[in-house]
Scaffold this motif. Structure first.
Motif, PDB file in Angstrom:
ATOM      1  N   LEU A 228      29.380  36.721  42.997  1.00 41.33           N
ATOM      2  CA  LEU A 228      29.342  36.277  44.394  1.00 41.33           C
ATOM      3  C   LEU A 228      29.631  34.790  44.541  1.00 41.33           C
ATOM      4  CD1 LEU A 228      26.185  38.256  45.598  1.00 41.33           C
ATOM      5  CD2 LEU A 228      28.570  38.717  46.208  1.00 41.33           C
ATOM      6  N   THR A 229      29.662  34.051  43.426  1.00 42.86           N
ATOM      7  CA  THR A 229      29.953  32.623  43.461  1.00 42.86           C
ATOM      8  C   THR A 229      31.465  32.400  43.421  1.00 42.86           C
ATOM      9  OG1 THR A 229      29.871  32.405  41.056  1.00 42.86           O
ATOM     10  CG2 THR A 229      27.798  32.152  42.259  1.00 42.86           C
ATOM     11  N   PRO A 230      31.932  31.232  43.845  1.00 41.23           N
ATOM     12  CA  PRO A 230      33.386  30.961  43.818  1.00 41.23           C
ATOM     13  C   PRO A 230      33.998  31.054  42.420  1.00 41.23           C
ATOM     14  CG  PRO A 230      32.259  29.360  45.193  1.00 41.23           C
ATOM     15  CD  PRO A 230      31.177  30.156  44.517  1.00 41.23           C
ATOM     16  N   ALA A 231      33.232  30.732  41.375  1.00 45.01           N
ATOM     17  CA  ALA A 231      33.767  30.765  40.010  1.00 45.01           C
ATOM     18  C   ALA A 231      34.023  32.186  39.534  1.00 45.01           C
ATOM     19  CB  ALA A 231      32.814  30.048  39.059  1.00 45.01           C
ATOM     20  N   GLY A 232      33.258  33.158  40.012  1.00 45.97           N
ATOM     21  CA  GLY A 232      33.446  34.549  39.611  1.00 45.97           C
ATOM     22  C   GLY A 232      33.082  34.785  38.148  1.00 45.97           C
ATOM     23  N   ILE A 233      33.446  35.965  37.634  1.00 43.81           N
ATOM     24  CA  ILE A 233      33.171  36.314  36.240  1.00 43.81           C
ATOM     25  C   ILE A 233      34.403  36.970  35.621  1.00 43.81           C
ATOM     26  CG2 ILE A 233      30.686  36.614  36.554  1.00 43.81           C
ATOM     27  CD1 ILE A 233      31.226  39.653  36.674  1.00 43.81           C
ATOM     28  N   LYS A 234      34.526  36.811  34.304  1.00 46.63           N
ATOM     29  CA  LYS A 234      35.592  37.478  33.556  1.00 46.63           C
ATOM     30  C   LYS A 234      35.025  38.782  33.012  1.00 46.63           C
ATOM     31  CE  LYS A 234      37.709  33.071  32.250  1.00 46.63           C
ATOM     32  NZ  LYS A 234      38.079  32.180  31.115  1.00 46.63           N
ATOM     33  N   LEU A 235      35.084  39.824  33.810  1.00 38.27           N
ATOM     34  CA  LEU A 235      34.388  41.069  33.521  1.00 38.27           C
ATOM     35  C   LEU A 235      34.853  41.711  32.219  1.00 38.27           C
ATOM     36  CD1 LEU A 235      32.270  43.060  34.614  1.00 38.27           C
ATOM     37  CD2 LEU A 235      34.128  44.270  35.763  1.00 38.27           C
ATOM     38  N   PHE A 236      36.133  41.581  31.897  1.00 40.14           N
ATOM     39  CA  PHE A 236      36.675  42.249  30.717  1.00 40.14           C
ATOM     40  C   PHE A 236      37.043  41.275  29.599  1.00 40.14           C
ATOM     41  CE2 PHE A 236      37.686  45.168  34.271  1.00 40.14           C
ATOM     42  CZ  PHE A 236      36.938  46.256  33.839  1.00 40.14           C
ATOM     43  N   ALA A 237      36.381  40.117  29.593  1.00 39.61           N
ATOM     44  CA  ALA A 237      36.559  39.182  28.474  1.00 39.61           C
ATOM     45  C   ALA A 237      36.049  39.843  27.206  1.00 39.61           C
ATOM     46  CB  ALA A 237      35.807  37.889  28.763  1.00 39.61           C
ATOM     47  N   PRO A 238      36.660  39.586  26.041  1.00 38.38           N
ATOM     48  CA  PRO A 238      37.754  38.639  25.777  1.00 38.38           C
ATOM     49  C   PRO A 238      39.155  39.246  25.915  1.00 38.38           C
ATOM     50  CG  PRO A 238      36.946  39.515  23.718  1.00 38.38           C
ATOM     51  CD  PRO A 238      36.142  40.175  24.793  1.00 38.38           C
ATOM     52  N   PHE A 239      39.251  40.471  26.417  1.00 35.99           N
ATOM     53  CA  PHE A 239      40.549  41.150  26.486  1.00 35.99           C
ATOM     54  C   PHE A 239      41.364  40.719  27.692  1.00 35.99           C
ATOM     55  CE2 PHE A 239      37.454  44.106  24.561  1.00 35.99           C
ATOM     56  CZ  PHE A 239      37.953  44.090  23.271  1.00 35.99           C
ATOM     57  N   SER A 240      40.681  40.249  28.733  1.00 38.48           N
ATOM     58  CA  SER A 240      41.382  39.825  29.949  1.00 38.48           C
ATOM     59  C   SER A 240      40.650  38.630  30.552  1.00 38.48           C
ATOM     60  CB  SER A 240      41.426  40.978  30.959  1.00 38.48           C
ATOM     61  OG  SER A 240      41.948  40.535  32.195  1.00 38.48           O
ATOM     62  N   SER A 241      41.427  37.680  31.055  1.00 34.98           N
ATOM     63  CA  SER A 241      40.843  36.495  31.687  1.00 34.98           C
ATOM     64  C   SER A 241      40.783  36.631  33.205  1.00 34.98           C
ATOM     65  CB  SER A 241      41.661  35.248  31.323  1.00 34.98           C
ATOM     66  OG  SER A 241      43.009  35.404  31.738  1.00 34.98           O
ATOM     67  N   LYS A 242      41.112  37.810  33.708  1.00 37.75           N
ATOM     68  CA  LYS A 242      41.066  38.032  35.151  1.00 37.75           C
ATOM     69  C   LYS A 242      39.645  37.894  35.663  1.00 37.75           C
ATOM     70  CE  LYS A 242      42.030  41.417  38.785  1.00 37.75           C
ATOM     71  NZ  LYS A 242      42.516  42.784  39.115  1.00 37.75           N
ATOM     72  N   LYS A 243      39.487  37.195  36.777  1.00 31.88           N
ATOM     73  CA  LYS A 243      38.164  36.961  37.341  1.00 31.88           C
ATOM     74  C   LYS A 243      37.875  37.945  38.478  1.00 31.88           C
ATOM     75  CE  LYS A 243      37.553  32.097  36.120  1.00 31.88           C
ATOM     76  NZ  LYS A 243      37.175  30.762  36.612  1.00 31.88           N
ATOM     77  N   PHE A 244      36.637  38.369  38.518  1.00 33.73           N
ATOM     78  CA  PHE A 244      36.182  39.285  39.564  1.00 33.73           C
ATOM     79  C   PHE A 244      35.196  38.552  40.456  1.00 33.73           C
ATOM     80  CE2 PHE A 244      37.934  41.921  36.350  1.00 33.73           C
ATOM     81  CZ  PHE A 244      38.351  43.089  36.969  1.00 33.73           C
ATOM     82  N   HIS A 245      35.291  38.851  41.771  1.00 30.07           N
ATOM     83  CA  HIS A 245      34.491  38.108  42.741  1.00 30.07           C
ATOM     84  C   HIS A 245      33.678  39.064  43.625  1.00 30.07           C
ATOM     85  CE1 HIS A 245      36.432  34.251  41.706  1.00 30.07           C
ATOM     86  NE2 HIS A 245      37.519  34.988  41.528  1.00 30.07           N
ATOM     87  N   LYS A 246      33.687  38.814  44.920  1.00 29.56           N
ATOM     88  CA  LYS A 246      32.797  39.511  45.842  1.00 29.56           C
ATOM     89  C   LYS A 246      33.070  41.009  45.910  1.00 29.56           C
ATOM     90  CE  LYS A 246      31.909  35.518  48.805  1.00 29.56           C
ATOM     91  NZ  LYS A 246      32.007  34.956  50.183  1.00 29.56           N
ATOM     92  N   LYS A 247      34.326  41.420  45.761  1.00 32.83           N
ATOM     93  CA  LYS A 247      34.630  42.848  45.840  1.00 32.83           C
ATOM     94  C   LYS A 247      33.924  43.629  44.728  1.00 32.83           C
ATOM     95  CE  LYS A 247      39.126  42.487  48.138  1.00 32.83           C
ATOM     96  NZ  LYS A 247      40.587  42.775  48.044  1.00 32.83           N
ATOM     97  N   PHE A 248      33.921  43.049  43.530  1.00 31.09           N
ATOM     98  CA  PHE A 248      33.216  43.696  42.416  1.00 31.09           C
ATOM     99  C   PHE A 248      31.724  43.763  42.700  1.00 31.09           C
ATOM    100  CE2 PHE A 248      30.547  42.684  38.702  1.00 31.09           C
ATOM    101  CZ  PHE A 248      30.658  43.881  38.026  1.00 31.09           C
ATOM    102  N   ALA A 249      31.150  42.666  43.210  1.00 31.65           N
ATOM    103  CA  ALA A 249      29.716  42.639  43.501  1.00 31.65           C
ATOM    104  C   ALA A 249      29.345  43.682  44.556  1.00 31.65           C
ATOM    105  CB  ALA A 249      29.310  41.244  43.963  1.00 31.65           C
ATOM    106  N   LEU A 250      30.141  43.749  45.628  1.00 32.01           N
ATOM    107  CA  LEU A 250      29.860  44.710  46.696  1.00 32.01           C
ATOM    108  C   LEU A 250      30.021  46.146  46.203  1.00 32.01           C
ATOM    109  CD1 LEU A 250      31.602  42.912  49.704  1.00 32.01           C
ATOM    110  CD2 LEU A 250      29.148  43.038  49.190  1.00 32.01           C
ATOM    111  N   LEU A 251      31.059  46.397  45.407  1.00 29.40           N
ATOM    112  CA  LEU A 251      31.269  47.736  44.855  1.00 29.40           C
ATOM    113  C   LEU A 251      30.102  48.125  43.944  1.00 29.40           C
ATOM    114  CD1 LEU A 251      33.018  50.239  44.403  1.00 29.40           C
ATOM    115  CD2 LEU A 251      34.192  48.992  42.565  1.00 29.40           C
ATOM    116  N   SER A 252      29.630  47.176  43.149  1.00 33.43           N
ATOM    117  CA  SER A 252      28.504  47.439  42.255  1.00 33.43           C
ATOM    118  C   SER A 252      27.244  47.789  43.059  1.00 33.43           C
ATOM    119  CB  SER A 252      28.228  46.226  41.368  1.00 33.43           C
ATOM    120  OG  SER A 252      29.333  45.941  40.541  1.00 33.43           O
TER     121      SER A 252
END
Length: 274
Positions: A228-252
């Motif tokens: 939910l923060t602007p920095a987000g998280i790298k959910l699939f690290a170390p395989f992917s550096s893509k960051k997940f934000h509010k959509k992931f949090a709301l879906l969770s």
């Protein structure tokens, strides 16, 4: 507080709630300000390893306690320890520590049973688990919340229903035997037959439900809040550096809500048609 709320929804008992809170605080051990805690954990792990090795007891606990700070030390902030793979691995390692530590402490406490506590409704393995939870809390929680945490946890354990005590912990010796034998490839006779029995025995699932799942839920709640923060998280690290934000949090949150109401509906259905 979010981890406490989620744990109370799914696991309304003090042990699981405490473990969820500990799990929620662990991911930020990859931050620079937590380095001193990592050094302490490494030293404690080495001491445990040496003591258990000399005492000819399972020393794998010390190895895990040495591995954990290494994982956090080499993980960038909001890197591997804030990923799905990271929290799964950390949950498994800490779960193994808890299970093995219970089986080492229980016989030790039994030998000092001066007040016949083990003959009552407060068995030694539960007392051992309480001590382990307290030790983990002291090592991981913020100093400002340790005192209220310990007070609430001890009160919760004192007023824990007797049925929970008799149901939760009789199976630790067996699950410990499998963890230890699998880790060291020290297979016993007919291990494959025993392993199949282990997989399909619902009682072992109950141990995972009360220990592993709250721990994982605590980790996951931390990921939701960080998403939910602007920095987000790298959910699939170390395989992917893509960051997940509010959509992931709301879906969770939606999925957790669906899971909760599904479990509630199943329990009510079983009560009606039992």
């Amino acid at each position: 507080m979010f981890a406490l709320f989620l744990a109370f929804l799914f696991f309304p008992n003090p042990i699981s709630i405490a473990i969820a809170l500990i799990g929620a605080n662990l991911p930020d051990f990859d931050h620079d300000i937590k380095k001193i805690n990592l050094y302490k954990m490494e030293i404690i792990g080495l001491l445990f390893f040496i003591i258990l090795y000399i005492a000819k007891l399972p020393y794998f606990i010390g190895i895990i306690l040495c591995i954990l700070p290494i994982i956090f030390y080499y993980s960038n902030h909001r890197g591997f320890t804030h990923s799905l793979l990271g929290i799964i691995i950390l949950s498994i390692l800490i779960f193994c520590v808890v299970v093995m530590a219970v089986n080492i402490l229980s016989p030790f406490l039994n030998s000092f049973d001066l007040m016949n506590m083990g003959n009552g409704i407060f068995p030694f393995n539960l007392l051992a688990m309480s001590l382990i939870v307290i030790i983990l809390a002291v090592l991981t929680l913020n100093k400002k919340i340790i005192a209220p945490f310990l007070l609430l946890f001890l009160l919760g354990m004192l007023f824990l229903p007797e049925g929970f005590l008799r149901f939760l912990l009789p199976f630790y010796n067996d699950i410990y035997r499998y963890i230890y034998s699998i880790v060291f490839l020290n297979y016993l006779n007919n291990v494959y037959f025993d392993y199949l029995q282990f997989i399909f025995n619902y009682k072992y699932y109950m141990i995972a439900i009360f220990i592993f799942l709250p721990l994982f839920l605590g980790f996951f709640s931390h990921l939701i809040l960080d998403a939910l923060t602007p920095a987000g998280i790298k959910l699939f690290a170390p395989f992917s550096s893509k960051k997940f934000h509010k959509k992931f949090a709301l879906l969770s949150l939606v999925l957790i809500s669906i899971l909760f109401f599904t479990i509630l509906a199943i329990l009510n259905w079983n009560l009606i048609f039992a």
